[in-house]
Design an enzyme around this catalytic site. Structure first.
Site, PDB file in Angstrom:
ATOM      1  N   CYS A 230       0.840  -1.204   0.000  1.00 53.65           N
ATOM      2  CA  CYS A 230       0.000   0.000   0.000  1.00 53.65           C
ATOM      3  C   CYS A 230       0.881   1.263   0.000  1.00 53.65           C
ATOM      4  CB  CYS A 230      -0.972  -0.053   1.181  1.00 53.65           C
ATOM      5  SG  CYS A 230      -2.276   1.190   1.082  1.00 53.65           S
TER       6      CYS A 230
ATOM      7  N   GLU B 209      -0.727  -8.597   5.142  1.00 55.41           N
ATOM      8  CA  GLU B 209      -0.510  -8.716   6.598  1.00 55.41           C
ATOM      9  C   GLU B 209      -1.812  -8.745   7.374  1.00 55.41           C
ATOM     10  OE1 GLU B 209      -0.458  -6.033   4.936  1.00 55.41           O
ATOM     11  OE2 GLU B 209      -0.919  -4.262   6.142  1.00 55.41           O
TER      12      GLU B 209
ATOM     13  N   HIS C  28      -3.398  -5.781   1.171  1.00 57.91           N
ATOM     14  CA  HIS C  28      -2.697  -5.943   2.451  1.00 57.91           C
ATOM     15  C   HIS C  28      -2.591  -7.394   2.901  1.00 57.91           C
ATOM     16  CE1 HIS C  28      -2.448  -1.674   3.793  1.00 57.91           C
ATOM     17  NE2 HIS C  28      -3.408  -1.545   2.891  1.00 57.91           N
TER      18      HIS C  28
END
EC number: 6.3.5.3
Lengths: 226, 90
Positions: free
Chosen positions: A87, A198, A196
Site C-alpha cells: 500500500c 498482513e 494488504h
C-alpha cells in the site's frame, strides 16, 4: 536460526504492528526500524507497510522516500536486499524509483475498503514463492491512491518480462492500468502491491482466510535456505 | 526577494478524475462551453537573494526530483517579477 525482517515506521504509518505480527506468525523475527535511522540493524529483509506516511502530503510516499532510512533501503535494495512495499509502501517504492510507474488517486475518487480477489501472476519472486502462478487469493484492499499508472512502453515491458506480480480479478477497484495490483523489479527482490497480505494471516480475524501468509513464509524460506 | 513559481500538471495522457469531476459540475453552476478541466499544483517559492541562473538551476532540480514526479507529471518553472509579487500582496 530464523530470519530477521525489518518493518519501517514512518510518522503516519498504520500497519507496522500488524506487519510485525504477520512476520512473527510466519515464524520469522520482526525488527522495528525507525524512519530517522539510517541503520537497518542488519536485517535480512525489509517491509514498508501501509498508512499515510508524512500525511501523504505532496504525493503519497513522496516525502517518505527522502527519509534517512530510505537512503539505506534504496542502496541495499539495489544490491539485492529483499524489500516488500504494501500500500503506502508500494507508493514509496515507486516514488523511490525502485519500481517503475506511479500511484494516483482512485479513479472513482473514493476511499475503498474491501475484500479483494487477486491472481498471483508471478510466483518466482522473493516474496511470492510459496504461491503457485495462477493461484487466486482474497486479501483486504484499503486505500485512496491505488491507481497504478505507467507509460505504454513500461507496461509492455512489465507484461513481457512477467513482472506483473498480482492482478485484480472480477473488479478493477481503482482504475489501475492492466488491472495491476502489484509488480516486481527485474531481480525479483523488490515487490510492491496495494492490497494488504498482513491483514490476512490468521483465521480468527479479518476475512478468516490466511491468503496473505505466504508472503511472509516465502521470504522466510528464501532467507533460511540461503 | 523574488518569487519563483513551479506549476505541476499530470501528464496529458494520464486520466485526471478530479478535473473531470470539476468539469462535470460546471453546467450545474451555469457555466457552459468548457469541455475539459485538468487540475494541477502550484508551488510559490520565496527566494532569498538574486534569482540568477544558478538559483534557477537548483530550483529546476528541486522540481524534477521532489515537487513533481516526472514519471506521471510535467512541470514548469517561472520567475514572477518583484512588482507582481508586491502587487499580489496588497
Amino acid at each position: 536460526m530464523t530470519a530477521r525482517i525489518g518493518v519501517v515506521t514512518f510518522p503516519g504509518s498504520l500497519d507496522d504492528r500488524d506487519t510485525q505480527r504477520a512476520i512473527r506468525v510466519a515464524g520469522a523475527e520482526p525488527v522495528a526500524l525507525w524512519h530517522k535511522d539510517k541503520d537497518l540493524k542488519q536485517v535480512d529483509a525489509v517491509v514498508l507497510c501501509g498508512g499515510f506516511s508524512y500525511g501523504d502530503y505532496l504525493r503519497a510516499g513522496a516525502i517518505a522516500r527522502f527519509s534517512p532510512v530510505m537512503d539505506t533501503v534504496i542502496e541495499q535494495a539495489k544490491a539485492g536486499l529483499p524489500v516488500l512495499g504494501i500500500c503506502n509502501g508500494f507508493q514509496i517504492l515507486t516514488e523511490a524509483h525502485l519500481l517503475p510507474g506511479g500511484m494516483l488517486g482512485n479513479d472513482h475518487l473514493h476511499f475503498i475498503c474491501r475484500d479483494q480477489k487477486l491472481r498471483v501472476e508471478n510466483a518466482d519472486t522473493s516474496w511470492t514463492s510459496d504461491y503457485t502462478a495462477g493461484q487466486e487469493i482474497h486479501i483486504p484492499l484499503k486505500n485512496m491512491d491505488g491507481r497504478y499508472v505507467a507509460d505504454r512502453r513500461t507496461l509492455d515491458e512489465l507484461e513481457a518480462e512477467g513482472r506483473v506480480a498480482f492482478r485484480y480479478l472480477d473488479v478493477n477497484p481503482n482504475g489501475s492500468l492492466n488491472d495491476i495490483a502489484g509488480i516486481t523489479n527485474a531481480a525479483g527482490n523488490v515487490v510492491g502491491l496495494m492490497p494488504h497480505p498482513e491483514h490476512a494471516v490468521e483465521s480468527l480475524i479479518g476475512t478468516g482466510r490466511t491468503d496473505g501468509l505466504p508472503f511472509f513464509t516465502s521470504i522466510l524460506k528464501k532467507l533460511v535456505n540461503a | 526577494m523574488a518569487r519563483v513559481v513551479v506549476d505541476v500538471m499530470l501528464k496529458p495522457e494520464i486520466l485526471d478524475p478530479q478535473g473531470q469531476a470539476v468539469q462535470r459540475a460546471l453546467p450545474r453552476l451555469g457555466f457552459e462551453g468548457i469541455s475539459d478541466v485538468r487540475q494541477g499544483k502550484r508551488f510559490e517559492l520565496e527566494v532569498d537573494g538574486p534569482v540568477d541562473d544558478a538559483a534557477l538551476a537548483r530550483i529546476h532540480d528541486l522540481a524534477e526530483s521532489f515537487l513533481a514526479n516526472t514519471v506521471i507529471e510535467d512541470f514548469t518553472v517561472k520567475v514572477e517579477s518583484e512588482d507582481v509579487v508586491a502587487g499580489a500582496a496588497k
